[in-house]
Design a protein around this motif. Structure first.
Motif, short mmCIF file in Angstrom:
data_model
loop_
_atom_site.label_atom_id
_atom_site.label_comp_id
_atom_site.label_asym_id
_atom_site.label_seq_id
_atom_site.Cartn_x
_atom_site.Cartn_y
_atom_site.Cartn_z
N SER A 438 1.10 -1.42 0.64
CA SER A 438 -0.12 -0.10 0.10
C SER A 438 0.81 1.43 -0.06
O SER A 438 0.47 2.35 -0.66
CB SER A 438 -1.06 -0.26 1.01
OG SER A 438 -1.66 -1.01 0.97
N THR A 439 1.45 1.25 0.76
CA THR A 439 2.81 2.86 0.67
C THR A 439 3.37 2.12 -0.56
O THR A 439 3.91 3.72 -0.96
CB THR A 439 4.06 2.42 2.21
OG1 THR A 439 3.50 2.14 2.47
CG2 THR A 439 4.46 3.53 1.99
N GLY A 440 3.87 1.13 -1.48
CA GLY A 440 4.80 1.37 -2.44
C GLY A 440 3.85 2.18 -3.47
O GLY A 440 4.46 3.27 -3.78
N GLY A 441 2.08 1.91 -3.39
CA GLY A 441 1.68 2.45 -4.43
C GLY A 441 1.65 4.11 -3.83
O GLY A 441 2.08 4.59 -5.31
N MET A 442 1.55 4.47 -2.76
CA MET A 442 1.08 5.98 -2.83
C MET A 442 2.78 5.99 -3.02
O MET A 442 2.67 7.65 -4.07
CB MET A 442 0.92 6.18 -1.00
CG MET A 442 0.89 7.75 -1.00
SD MET A 442 0.43 8.10 0.88
CE MET A 442 2.27 7.53 1.47
N ILE A 443 3.81 6.29 -3.02
CA ILE A 443 5.12 6.31 -3.45
C ILE A 443 4.67 6.14 -4.88
O ILE A 443 5.59 7.65 -5.68
CB ILE A 443 6.07 5.99 -2.40
CG1 ILE A 443 6.08 5.75 -1.18
CG2 ILE A 443 7.28 6.27 -3.38
CD1 ILE A 443 6.92 6.73 -0.83
N LEU A 444 4.75 5.33 -5.55
CA LEU A 444 4.54 5.80 -6.56
C LEU A 444 4.32 6.88 -7.74
O LEU A 444 4.67 7.14 -8.34
CB LEU A 444 4.27 3.77 -7.45
CG LEU A 444 5.58 2.95 -7.59
CD1 LEU A 444 4.85 2.04 -8.18
CD2 LEU A 444 6.62 3.11 -7.79
N VAL A 445 2.59 6.60 -6.97
CA VAL A 445 1.68 7.58 -7.32
C VAL A 445 2.26 9.27 -7.05
O VAL A 445 1.87 9.62 -8.15
CB VAL A 445 0.29 7.63 -6.76
CG1 VAL A 445 -0.95 8.57 -7.06
CG2 VAL A 445 -0.32 6.47 -7.17
#
Length: 460
Positions: A438-445
């Protein structure tokens, strides 16, 4: 982009730029008290239950990693004091997209933490005053700390000074009583000796891994001192002093207290989880009223964290806007304080509280997972930035290296390897795997938005 945008703000003379209202005593106590967070008092019980006495090793390993990160951050913050701290350093070293990503992800983390700490503090007070609604206490705390942060930075400094003094006094007294009991010289108690330490790894390596992950995230909040240093009377001296004393503070308060607790209390005692490890240890010593006394200290730790996180979030937002990476309204300063940023950070924090009541199983849970590994992502930005900026400083302005990373660049690479190892461990555990993704997704966005913004700016 002009380099001045990341070097900090000059002293305010007209109230339209950040003031330098924090005194050295404020900064010293913020650095000292910042180590003693709510995560230590509240979250360490689950780590002890999983790792047993080996929790001491877990806190020592993660403590070494945190010390390396703080040393790297201190080197950059002493050279380039800025209210944007690691976000400004990432922009300078890697590019605007990196500053954007690190800054806004950390802002979301801090604002969500404000809400979580408000909920925790409200539960304690409503326990003392049954029948009073928790939301009302959260609202009161929000109003108080939003108000103190709106007034002047010295108000934040004064609150943190006294909060930190109480926390430091409480945990120092706890350590003294614990050591006396272990040595068998505390009246009315018998020394447990090493009887509770025989089963050092009760749940094997898996338990140690869970304890290690719990300990890593208990260290959150140390970054605030480098944000606050930009508004102190002498930013370079303040950062240097805080970072140089980080080692003994982490060793004494975190590792020392874990060693005292697991020596005094059986690791598998249900009280460690139900009451909290510090209350369980004081109860073991037969000190009357220990539970309520420690609840007061935990309440202070939670309120201190709320105060510090509203401050940190507002300054990160201000710095991002100052560098053209956010809505201009958030950067408006009056009386030396970014008041719109303070209000926005407080409102987001209160929204998190409302989500915890309205949608605890989906929206709020998703938000918690999204910020679960943000601190690790920030640490990676810090390490990569330090690798790049150190060479530049040695070449262009060696006189700015008031704080130097130990054994550069080898220990920086060791720290990066340690962060990668924590990521791997998170991916192995079902509970933390969701947080990692989930954190990885936010960071990528955020990185994609930041990179798009950077490209658009370059074409102008």
């Amino acid at each position: 982009m002009p380099s001045s945008t990341t070097t900090g703000t000059p002293p305010s003379t007209d109230g339209t730029s950040l003031s330098h209202g924090l005194k050295q005593r404020h900064l010293s106590m913020i650095a000292l008290g910042g180590v003693i967070g709510a995560g230590l008092f509240v979250g360490s019980g689950a780590g002890i239950a999983a790792a047993g006495p080996s929790i001491v090793v877990a806190y020592a390993l993660s403590g070494v990693l945190v010390m390396l990160v703080m040393r790297m951050l201190g080197e950059m913050s002493a050279a380039y004091p800025s209210s944007g701290s690691f976000s400004a350093h990432a922009e300078r070293a890697i590019g605007p997209w990196a500053g954007f990503t690190a800054g806004w992800s950390f802002w979301v983390l801090l604002c969500t933490a404000v809400g979580l700490e408000g909920i925790g503090a409200a539960k304690i007070v409503s326990g003392w005053l049954p029948g009073t609604p928790e939301w009302a206490w959260v609202a009161l705390f929000m109003v108080v700390f939003c108000g103190t942060n709106l007034a002047a930075v010295k108000n934040f400094g004064e609150f943190e000074f006294w909060f930190a003094a109480l926390k430091v006094g409480a945990i120092t007294l706890f350590l003294v009583l614990g050591v006396l009991a272990i040595l068998g010289i505390l009246p009315g108690t018998d020394s447990p000796g090493a009887s509770h330490l025989t089963d050092f790894l009760p749940n094997g390596g898996e338990g140690l891994v869970i304890g290690l992950l719990a300990s890593v995230f208990a260290y959150g909040g140390l970054e605030t001192v480098t944000i606050a240093a930009a508004e102190s009377e002498n930013p370079v001296k303040g950062v240097a002093t805080a970072v140089r004393t980080a080692m003994w503070r982490i060793a004494l308060f975190y590792i020392g207290s874990m060693a005292v607790i697991v020596t005094l209390v059986p690791w598998d005692s249900q009280a460690v989880v139900d009451k909290g490890p510090y209350v369980a240890a004081l109860d073991e010593l037969g000190i009357p009223g220990a539970g309520q006394l420690m609840n007061v200290v935990v309440l202070v730790a939670l309120l201190s964290a709320m105060n510090a996180n509203i401050y940190g979030a507002s300054r990160i937002a201000y710095s991002l806007v100052e560098r053209g990476q956010g809505p201009k309204g958030l950067g408006r300063v009056s009386g030396g304080v970014p008041r719109i940023a303070v209000l926005a950070s407080s409102v987001f924090g209160f929204l998190c509280v409302l989500l915890s009541y309205w949608r605890p199983d989906d929206v709020f849970a998703w938000l918690l997972n999204m910020i679960g590994a943000v601190i690790l992502a920030v640490w990676i930005f810090i390490a990569v930035s330090q690798l790049r900026l150190r060479r530049r400083l040695e070449r262009e302005a060696p006189e700015k290296l008031a704080v130097r990373m130990w054994a550069f660049p080898w220990l920086t690479w060791v720290a990066l390897a340690g962060m990668a190892a924590v990521f791997v461990l998170m991916a192995r555990e079902p509970d933390t795997r969701v947080q990692l993704y989930s954190t990885g997704g936010m960071i990528l966005v955020l990185a994609a938005v930041g990179y798009g913004w950077q490209k658009a700016r370059a074409k102008q």
